[in-house]
Design an enzyme around this catalytic site. Structure first.
Site, PDB file in Angstrom:
ATOM      1  N   TYR A 120       0.832  -1.193   0.000  1.00  0.00           N
ATOM      2  CA  TYR A 120       0.000   0.000   0.000  1.00  0.00           C
ATOM      3  C   TYR A 120       0.865   1.239   0.000  1.00  0.00           C
ATOM      4  CZ  TYR A 120      -3.132   3.516   2.068  1.00  0.00           C
ATOM      5  OH  TYR A 120      -3.859   4.653   2.329  1.00  0.00           O
ATOM      6  N   GLU A 129      -3.530   7.120  -4.534  1.00  0.00           N
ATOM      7  CA  GLU A 129      -3.475   6.080  -3.507  1.00  0.00           C
ATOM      8  C   GLU A 129      -3.490   4.732  -4.227  1.00  0.00           C
ATOM      9  OE1 GLU A 129      -6.001   5.036   0.518  1.00  0.00           O
ATOM     10  OE2 GLU A 129      -7.089   5.653  -1.281  1.00  0.00           O
ATOM     11  N   TYR A 131      -2.851   0.236  -4.261  1.00  0.00           N
ATOM     12  CA  TYR A 131      -2.871  -1.026  -3.537  1.00  0.00           C
ATOM     13  C   TYR A 131      -2.457  -2.156  -4.485  1.00  0.00           C
ATOM     14  CZ  TYR A 131      -6.344   1.408  -0.537  1.00  0.00           C
ATOM     15  OH  TYR A 131      -7.015   2.293   0.271  1.00  0.00           O
TER      16      TYR A 131
END
Length: 343
Positions: A120, A129, A131
């Site tokens: 992450y 962001e 992942y």
């Protein structure tokens, strides 16, 4: 674009806490340097903290409940949480993300719960962001996201997705930003993550990361659930440099496996068929296998020698390079085929 479900929006306070740690971290070549050459003793965290431990950046956050994380030797941490915890997340890694190869091993016990195990991180100078989800319980963290393709790497197939957060909390306060996802179809707890392959696959799907990387950690998260994990993370794919949670040599990370990577991206779509583009990376002598869904068939192909029209279809180079395409008759089934690549 679809927003991530409301159960995932709770993460804003975490991002603010984690982002504040980056400016204070000591960084050399992307690796956080411990302030002492001596091994640090185990530390159990029950309140929100970030910092360094035995040469690794760590983060721990919860909004309530009894979750705890114990920092152990090298890149190892263990965690446990119960149903009285609303949301928690923690892990070890690096204060600055990059195109590093990350390996990890250990145990992860999600049960039939809302929890996941993922690499992450964040970027700035486009706020993103991201992942790379390796394992999860009953909740797939990419639910509600837009599917952008897939990538085959490190012995598995990952679905590539993105979702947009509008006026949501981030490491830079309330912002509108994209979330990028690679979610592994074949769940695992241990192996190698070739981060560059995910970054490149996202870029080929039009998903560009920012130029300024913030932190990058191998994280465990739980939300209104119970579970445990015991994870060791390290950089490189040739074996754990320190003891594993069981005291045995670390996971070698499939060192003999080919790094052949095949990335799917969308082409034109018509009333009864759709085009897919396939980009093969890292090798020039390759065999790509497409597993078509029920009722689907290949109508056309270009820039590769394609064998078969339904079921399992095989493509090989024909002298036109490493990018080829196919037209698939949907017959009511618009699901993209799974793809594998080998030399």
């Amino acid at each position: 674009m679809n927003d991530i479900p409301t159960t995932r929006r709770r993460r804003g306070r975490l991002r603010l806490l984690l982002g504040a740690a980056c400016a204070a971290a000591l960084v050399a070549g992307g690796l956080v340097i411990a302030p002492s050459a001596h091994a640090e003793a185990d530390r159990t965290l029950t309140s929100n903290q970030t910092g360094t431990h035995n040469g690794y950046f760590f983060s721990f956050w919860k909004d309530s409940g009894s979750a705890s994380m114990t920092l152990r030797e090298n890149g190892r941490y263990s965690s446990q949480w119960s149903n009285n915890t609303n949301n928690w997340v923690g892990g070890k890694g690096w204060a600055t993300g990059t195109r590093r190869t990350v390996s990890y091993s250990g145990t992860y016990n999600p049960g039939n719960n809302n929890t996941y195990l993922a690499l992450y991180g964040w970027t700035r100078n486009q706020l993103i962001e991201y992942y790379v989800v390796e394992n999860f319980g009953s909740y797939n963290p990419s639910s509600g996201a837009q599917r952008m393709g897939s990538v085959t790497t490190d012995g598995g197939v990952y679905d590539i997705l993105r979702s947009q957060r509008v006026n949501a909390p981030s490491i830079d306060g309330t912002q509108t930003f994209w979330q990028y996802w690679s979610v592994r179809q074949q769940k695992r707890t241990g192996g190698t993550i070739t981060t560059a392959n995910h970054f490149d696959a996202w870029a080929r799907a039009g998903m560009q990361l920012g130029s300024n990387h913030s932190y990058q950690v191998m994280a465990t998260e739980g939300y209104q659930s119970n579970g445990s994990s015991d994870i060791t993370v390290w950089e490189g794919g040739t074996g754990n440099p320190g003891p594993s949670p069981t005291g045995n040599p670390g996971n070698p990370g499939n060192p003999g496996q080919s790094n052949c990577t095949a990335v799917l991206s969308a082409g034109q779509q018509f009333g009864d068929r759709f085009n897919l583009n396939v980009s093969v990376q890292n090798v020039s002598n390759w065999t790509v296998t497409l597993s078509l869904g029920n009722g689907q068939s290949i109508q056309n192909s270009w820039n590769a020698s394609v064998s078969g029209t339904s079921g399992t279809v095989t493509a090989r180079p024909n002298g036109s390079g490493n990018n080829f395409g196919v037209t698939i008759m949907a017959n009511g089934n618009w699901t993209w085929p799974t793809v594998t690549c080998r030399t």
